[in-house]
Write a protein that holds these residues in place. Structure first.
Motif, PDB file in Angstrom:
ATOM      1  N   ARG A 270       0.854  -1.180   0.000  1.00  0.00           N
ATOM      2  CA  ARG A 270       0.000   0.000   0.000  1.00  0.00           C
ATOM      3  C   ARG A 270       0.894   1.235   0.000  1.00  0.00           C
ATOM      4  NH1 ARG A 270      -2.812  -1.323   3.818  1.00  0.00           N
ATOM      5  NH2 ARG A 270      -4.739  -1.886   2.745  1.00  0.00           N
ATOM      6  N   VAL A 271       0.502   2.241  -0.769  1.00  0.00           N
ATOM      7  CA  VAL A 271       1.232   3.503  -0.783  1.00  0.00           C
ATOM      8  C   VAL A 271       0.828   4.305   0.444  1.00  0.00           C
ATOM      9  CG1 VAL A 271       1.683   5.637  -2.052  1.00  0.00           C
ATOM     10  CG2 VAL A 271       1.329   3.495  -3.313  1.00  0.00           C
ATOM     11  N   THR A 272       1.773   4.526   1.353  1.00  0.00           N
ATOM     12  CA  THR A 272       1.462   5.209   2.614  1.00  0.00           C
ATOM     13  C   THR A 272       1.620   6.722   2.503  1.00  0.00           C
ATOM     14  OG1 THR A 272       3.751   4.894   3.355  1.00  0.00           O
ATOM     15  CG2 THR A 272       2.133   3.202   3.964  1.00  0.00           C
ATOM     16  N   SER A 273       2.543   7.170   1.668  1.00  0.00           N
ATOM     17  CA  SER A 273       2.744   8.607   1.475  1.00  0.00           C
ATOM     18  C   SER A 273       3.550   8.827   0.203  1.00  0.00           C
ATOM     19  CB  SER A 273       3.459   9.237   2.685  1.00  0.00           C
ATOM     20  OG  SER A 273       4.738   8.662   2.861  1.00  0.00           O
ATOM     21  N   VAL A 274       3.614  10.068  -0.220  1.00  0.00           N
ATOM     22  CA  VAL A 274       4.336  10.407  -1.454  1.00  0.00           C
ATOM     23  C   VAL A 274       5.218  11.624  -1.188  1.00  0.00           C
ATOM     24  CG1 VAL A 274       4.133  11.218  -3.839  1.00  0.00           C
ATOM     25  CG2 VAL A 274       2.561   9.472  -2.972  1.00  0.00           C
ATOM     26  N   LYS A 275       6.493  11.506  -1.537  1.00  0.00           N
ATOM     27  CA  LYS A 275       7.417  12.634  -1.477  1.00  0.00           C
ATOM     28  C   LYS A 275       7.412  13.345  -2.826  1.00  0.00           C
ATOM     29  CE  LYS A 275      10.664  10.532   1.796  1.00  0.00           C
ATOM     30  NZ  LYS A 275      12.077  10.068   1.964  1.00  0.00           N
ATOM     31  N   THR A 276       7.390  14.662  -2.790  1.00  0.00           N
ATOM     32  CA  THR A 276       7.382  15.444  -4.028  1.00  0.00           C
ATOM     33  C   THR A 276       8.658  16.260  -4.129  1.00  0.00           C
ATOM     34  OG1 THR A 276       4.967  15.637  -3.928  1.00  0.00           O
ATOM     35  CG2 THR A 276       6.130  17.147  -5.392  1.00  0.00           C
ATOM     36  N   TYR A 277       9.294  16.188  -5.285  1.00  0.00           N
ATOM     37  CA  TYR A 277      10.509  16.952  -5.561  1.00  0.00           C
ATOM     38  C   TYR A 277      10.295  17.771  -6.827  1.00  0.00           C
ATOM     39  CZ  TYR A 277      12.268  13.113  -2.658  1.00  0.00           C
ATOM     40  OH  TYR A 277      12.441  12.187  -1.673  1.00  0.00           O
ATOM     41  N   GLN A 278      11.023  18.858  -6.939  1.00  0.00           N
ATOM     42  CA  GLN A 278      10.943  19.669  -8.138  1.00  0.00           C
ATOM     43  C   GLN A 278      12.062  19.268  -9.087  1.00  0.00           C
ATOM     44  OE1 GLN A 278       8.415  21.721  -8.809  1.00  0.00           O
ATOM     45  NE2 GLN A 278       9.282  21.871 -10.871  1.00  0.00           N
TER      46      GLN A 278
ATOM     47  N   GLY B 135       2.151  10.198  -8.211  1.00  0.00           N
ATOM     48  CA  GLY B 135       1.909  11.391  -7.417  1.00  0.00           C
ATOM     49  C   GLY B 135       1.010  11.155  -6.222  1.00  0.00           C
ATOM     50  N   PRO B 136       0.597  12.222  -5.538  1.00  0.00           N
ATOM     51  CA  PRO B 136      -0.176  12.124  -4.293  1.00  0.00           C
ATOM     52  C   PRO B 136      -1.466  11.331  -4.413  1.00  0.00           C
ATOM     53  CG  PRO B 136       0.632  14.353  -4.612  1.00  0.00           C
ATOM     54  CD  PRO B 136       0.934  13.623  -5.867  1.00  0.00           C
ATOM     55  N   MET B 137      -2.046  11.269  -5.620  1.00  0.00           N
ATOM     56  CA  MET B 137      -3.293  10.510  -5.759  1.00  0.00           C
ATOM     57  C   MET B 137      -3.109   9.011  -5.506  1.00  0.00           C
ATOM     58  SD  MET B 137      -1.614  10.842  -8.772  1.00  0.00           S
ATOM     59  CE  MET B 137      -2.195  12.443  -9.300  1.00  0.00           C
ATOM     60  N   GLU B 138      -1.860   8.558  -5.432  1.00  0.00           N
ATOM     61  CA  GLU B 138      -1.588   7.137  -5.198  1.00  0.00           C
ATOM     62  C   GLU B 138      -1.716   6.743  -3.725  1.00  0.00           C
ATOM     63  OE1 GLU B 138       0.275   4.616  -7.205  1.00  0.00           O
ATOM     64  OE2 GLU B 138       0.665   5.699  -9.052  1.00  0.00           O
ATOM     65  N   VAL B 139      -1.702   7.723  -2.827  1.00  0.00           N
ATOM     66  CA  VAL B 139      -1.746   7.421  -1.393  1.00  0.00           C
ATOM     67  C   VAL B 139      -2.991   6.603  -1.059  1.00  0.00           C
ATOM     68  CG1 VAL B 139      -1.904   8.401   0.926  1.00  0.00           C
ATOM     69  CG2 VAL B 139      -0.411   9.465  -0.781  1.00  0.00           C
ATOM     70  N   GLY B 140      -2.789   5.502  -0.339  1.00  0.00           N
ATOM     71  CA  GLY B 140      -3.883   4.625   0.045  1.00  0.00           C
ATOM     72  C   GLY B 140      -4.155   3.514  -0.945  1.00  0.00           C
ATOM     73  N   GLN B 141      -3.655   3.600  -2.152  1.00  0.00           N
ATOM     74  CA  GLN B 141      -3.878   2.565  -3.154  1.00  0.00           C
ATOM     75  C   GLN B 141      -2.961   1.373  -2.904  1.00  0.00           C
ATOM     76  OE1 GLN B 141      -3.833   3.918  -7.205  1.00  0.00           O
ATOM     77  NE2 GLN B 141      -5.127   5.697  -6.800  1.00  0.00           N
ATOM     78  N   THR B 142      -3.409   0.215  -3.346  1.00  0.00           N
ATOM     79  CA  THR B 142      -2.608  -1.000  -3.231  1.00  0.00           C
ATOM     80  C   THR B 142      -2.191  -1.470  -4.617  1.00  0.00           C
ATOM     81  OG1 THR B 142      -4.568  -2.423  -3.265  1.00  0.00           O
ATOM     82  CG2 THR B 142      -3.738  -1.726  -1.107  1.00  0.00           C
ATOM     83  N   GLU B 143      -1.041  -2.110  -4.679  1.00  0.00           N
ATOM     84  CA  GLU B 143      -0.551  -2.663  -5.934  1.00  0.00           C
ATOM     85  C   GLU B 143       0.441  -3.782  -5.637  1.00  0.00           C
ATOM     86  OE1 GLU B 143       2.454  -0.220  -8.081  1.00  0.00           O
ATOM     87  OE2 GLU B 143       1.838   1.342  -6.672  1.00  0.00           O
ATOM     88  N   ASP B 144       0.712  -4.583  -6.643  1.00  0.00           N
ATOM     89  CA  ASP B 144       1.687  -5.656  -6.503  1.00  0.00           C
ATOM     90  C   ASP B 144       3.060  -5.165  -6.958  1.00  0.00           C
ATOM     91  OD1 ASP B 144      -0.197  -7.379  -5.560  1.00  0.00           O
ATOM     92  OD2 ASP B 144      -0.549  -8.393  -7.472  1.00  0.00           O
ATOM     93  N   VAL B 145       4.081  -5.551  -6.192  1.00  0.00           N
ATOM     94  CA  VAL B 145       5.455  -5.256  -6.566  1.00  0.00           C
ATOM     95  C   VAL B 145       6.297  -6.515  -6.411  1.00  0.00           C
ATOM     96  CG1 VAL B 145       5.320  -2.818  -5.907  1.00  0.00           C
ATOM     97  CG2 VAL B 145       6.087  -4.517  -4.230  1.00  0.00           C
ATOM     98  N   LEU B 146       7.458  -6.512  -7.049  1.00  0.00           N
ATOM     99  CA  LEU B 146       8.427  -7.581  -6.867  1.00  0.00           C
ATOM    100  C   LEU B 146       9.423  -7.148  -5.802  1.00  0.00           C
ATOM    101  CD1 LEU B 146       9.199  -8.754 -10.517  1.00  0.00           C
ATOM    102  CD2 LEU B 146       7.840  -9.926  -8.785  1.00  0.00           C
TER     103      LEU B 146
END
Length: 202
Positions: free
Chosen positions: A101-109, A140-151
């Motif tokens: 699950r995406v818990t948070s997102v860091k944003t950089y310029q 981006g931030p809209m991913e917070v809370g979403q789940t996905e599969d990773v390796l």
């Protein structure tokens, strides 16, 4: 006097190239170290210094243009290739598919606008090492809370990768690494030969 100067110069070429022979395996080793996110900056910085030092020794031993150009090309391949290939090999053959699950997102310029890093946590609650996905896999931030599969690397050496990553052909790329190493060592050996011929008049 000429013989003494020639002998001294020949010894210098042998000494310089003997040290330069150590450069290629050190560069490859540091590139492999950089496959671990905890050591990536250190591995790349030290690898760059090792590459510059090796090329400098080759230039001093034999200031030959085509040898140096070849050394730069092969050296960059030796520094930039092994780390990503190791990561891909690990994921292709040992990667475990887990749900995160995406818990948070860091944003950089970045240069072309904002860039993102998604911070992850395993849905099953188990610890996840290097729990990040970079800008290429994080929207981006809209991913917070979403789940996905990773390796995930079961040994925790490399960072997680998207589950849909294509690793076809990675075994062929892995076979190219020893070829690059041998080519680099061959260029150092040729530098030694050219340098000795230059000073010994052969």
């Amino acid at each position: 006097m000429p013989r003494t100067a020639t002998a001294t110069s020949s010894r210098q070429v042998r000494r310089l190239t003997a040290i330069a022979f150590l450069g290629p395996p050190v560069i490859v080793g540091l590139s492999l170290l950089a496959a671990n996110p905890d050591w990536s900056v250190l591995g790349l910085v030290l690898g760059t210094f090792a590459l510059i030092a090796t090329l400098s020794l080759m230039i001093i031993a034999a200031p030959n243009g085509w040898l140096i150009v070849g050394g730069v090309i092969v050296g960059i391949a030796a520094l930039s290739g092994p780390g990503p290939v190791l990561q891909a090999e690990v994921m292709a053959h040992q990667g475990q598919r887990v749900e995160v699950r995406v818990t948070s997102v860091k944003t950089y310029q970045g240069r072309n606008g904002p860039e993102y890093t998604c911070l992850l946590a395993r849905v099953d609650g188990k610890p996840l090492k290097h729990a990040e996905l970079d800008n290429d896999s994080c929207d981006g931030p809209m991913e917070v809370g979403q789940t996905e599969d990773v390796l995930v690397d079961p040994h925790g050496w490399t960072a997680p990768e998207p589950a849909e990553t294509d690793y076809s052909g990675i075994d062929i790329a892995a076979w190219a690494l020893p070829v690059v190493l041998v080519l680099f060592e061959l260029l150092v050996w040729l530098s030694r030969r050219v340098g000795l011929r230059r000073f010994e008049g052969r």
